[in-house]
Design a protein around this motif. Sequence first.
Motif, PDB file in Angstrom:
ATOM      1  N   HIS A 137       0.836  -1.202   0.000  1.00  0.00           N
ATOM      2  CA  HIS A 137       0.000   0.000   0.000  1.00  0.00           C
ATOM      3  C   HIS A 137       0.870   1.251   0.000  1.00  0.00           C
ATOM      4  O   HIS A 137       0.602   2.217  -0.721  1.00  0.00           O
ATOM      5  CB  HIS A 137      -0.917  -0.013   1.223  1.00  0.00           C
ATOM      6  CG  HIS A 137      -1.939   1.075   1.225  1.00  0.00           C
ATOM      7  ND1 HIS A 137      -1.673   2.350   1.684  1.00  0.00           N
ATOM      8  CD2 HIS A 137      -3.237   1.096   0.813  1.00  0.00           C
ATOM      9  CE1 HIS A 137      -2.751   3.093   1.573  1.00  0.00           C
ATOM     10  NE2 HIS A 137      -3.722   2.348   1.048  1.00  0.00           N
ATOM     11  N   GLN A 140     -12.349  -5.247   5.922  1.00  0.00           N
ATOM     12  CA  GLN A 140     -11.731  -4.182   5.119  1.00  0.00           C
ATOM     13  C   GLN A 140     -10.405  -3.795   5.750  1.00  0.00           C
ATOM     14  O   GLN A 140     -10.295  -3.655   6.967  1.00  0.00           O
ATOM     15  CB  GLN A 140     -12.661  -2.967   5.054  1.00  0.00           C
ATOM     16  CG  GLN A 140     -14.003  -3.207   4.407  1.00  0.00           C
ATOM     17  CD  GLN A 140     -13.926  -3.467   2.916  1.00  0.00           C
ATOM     18  OE1 GLN A 140     -13.004  -2.997   2.245  1.00  0.00           O
ATOM     19  NE2 GLN A 140     -14.880  -4.214   2.387  1.00  0.00           N
ATOM     20  N   TYR A 141      -9.397  -3.590   4.876  1.00  0.00           N
ATOM     21  CA  TYR A 141      -8.064  -3.299   5.392  1.00  0.00           C
ATOM     22  C   TYR A 141      -7.466  -2.110   4.655  1.00  0.00           C
ATOM     23  O   TYR A 141      -7.362  -2.123   3.448  1.00  0.00           O
ATOM     24  CB  TYR A 141      -7.172  -4.523   5.212  1.00  0.00           C
ATOM     25  CG  TYR A 141      -5.846  -4.446   5.927  1.00  0.00           C
ATOM     26  CD1 TYR A 141      -5.795  -4.488   7.320  1.00  0.00           C
ATOM     27  CD2 TYR A 141      -4.667  -4.323   5.230  1.00  0.00           C
ATOM     28  CE1 TYR A 141      -4.579  -4.427   7.984  1.00  0.00           C
ATOM     29  CE2 TYR A 141      -3.451  -4.259   5.880  1.00  0.00           C
ATOM     30  CZ  TYR A 141      -3.407  -4.305   7.260  1.00  0.00           C
ATOM     31  OH  TYR A 141      -2.207  -4.235   7.919  1.00  0.00           O
ATOM     32  N   THR A 187      -8.312   0.515  -0.680  1.00  0.00           N
ATOM     33  CA  THR A 187      -8.748  -0.277   0.470  1.00  0.00           C
ATOM     34  C   THR A 187      -8.868  -1.731   0.045  1.00  0.00           C
ATOM     35  O   THR A 187      -9.577  -2.051  -0.914  1.00  0.00           O
ATOM     36  CB  THR A 187     -10.109   0.221   0.993  1.00  0.00           C
ATOM     37  OG1 THR A 187      -9.977   1.581   1.416  1.00  0.00           O
ATOM     38  CG2 THR A 187     -10.564  -0.621   2.171  1.00  0.00           C
TER      39      THR A 187
END
Length: 356
Positions: A142, A355-356, A151
């Motif tokens: 990311h 969700q990360y 996301t």
Amino acid sequence: MASMNLNRVYIPANARNNQYILAEFKPENKFYDCFDNLKSCYERIARQLFALCDEYELHNVHLIANDKLPIVRFHEESHCLQTEKQILFFYNPQYHEAHKTYYHDDTAAKKIRLLFLATGDDIRANAAHFHNKVTKTLDALHNALTFKNVTFKVRDHQHLTYDVFAKSKGNKESYGYKLRSLYPRYQARNCTLPADHSEMTYATFSIPVTRSLKTEYQHLLLSDDCSQFYKTIEDLFLSACTNKHLTHSAFVANGRLPIIRNSRTDKSDGNCELQKLSFNIDNSDVQIKSIWQSDGLVDTMHFVVVAKASDKKDVGYGKFMNQVESMVKTFTSSLAISPQKQDINIRFFQHISYQY
């Protein structure tokens, strides 16, 4: 032996463990605008991803950007097969390794998927450690991506597969499992998951439509109408489920592979290859999905039993799986299936997503 402890299920020692984590995100047009072209986009992400995987010792990882759903299964030989809707990975965690990409360089993927396959020994015991390595990789990736506003939806899948008739074939050695749910199991191993997450636990098994089965029920099989055959199978299955107090179940015999989802996040749907089935696990009312095609005989019939929220015990899902095993044995005995000659493989699934 299972009757000695209702909260522990005794599973053959030769059972197979699999784990994979799927991290996916939906790229917007402005994400693709950060790259010269689609090929350079996918290749750049892959280079960054695989470099990080080397750093965090993740040895079997794939970038999928062709909008096909990955399906993972155990096999002694490594294979990757593709259909119109699926990309199927067969591998043995003990010795298969790969870093590969799958994409169309002239088509922008609706989802970019990163598939992390667990490798090595003691997959279940090391599941939390594997999950931690994946999230560290996602963090680093990311930060490396040109476009930061991404996301990930992370899905951790664990399977435990075994022949319910293993003992009848002489495989006497077994191991007692409590089958704890993923969230507390990970917490106990210093793997922190978001409080806002979704879990699904269920078991599946399949029965091939063999010559002996067709002979047994030939009086119900007409040349252009199999409805009485399927209805009979459905009734036997649901009766066995009712007797074992299993309320969330599905019977699929339309040539499609059942995919199980939580109704909080997904609706039941289907395409030419996959049958998505959504269950409300927070509702204890009976939920039955029965989908079959009356005008044709399939090669394989699929059966699903989903654990509802009340089946989640502090000690684990051992009691639930004992109920499932007992149901499968009752059901298959009514079909004159020989435990000594035919395998009936139960696959116990545990999924957690967030969700990360």
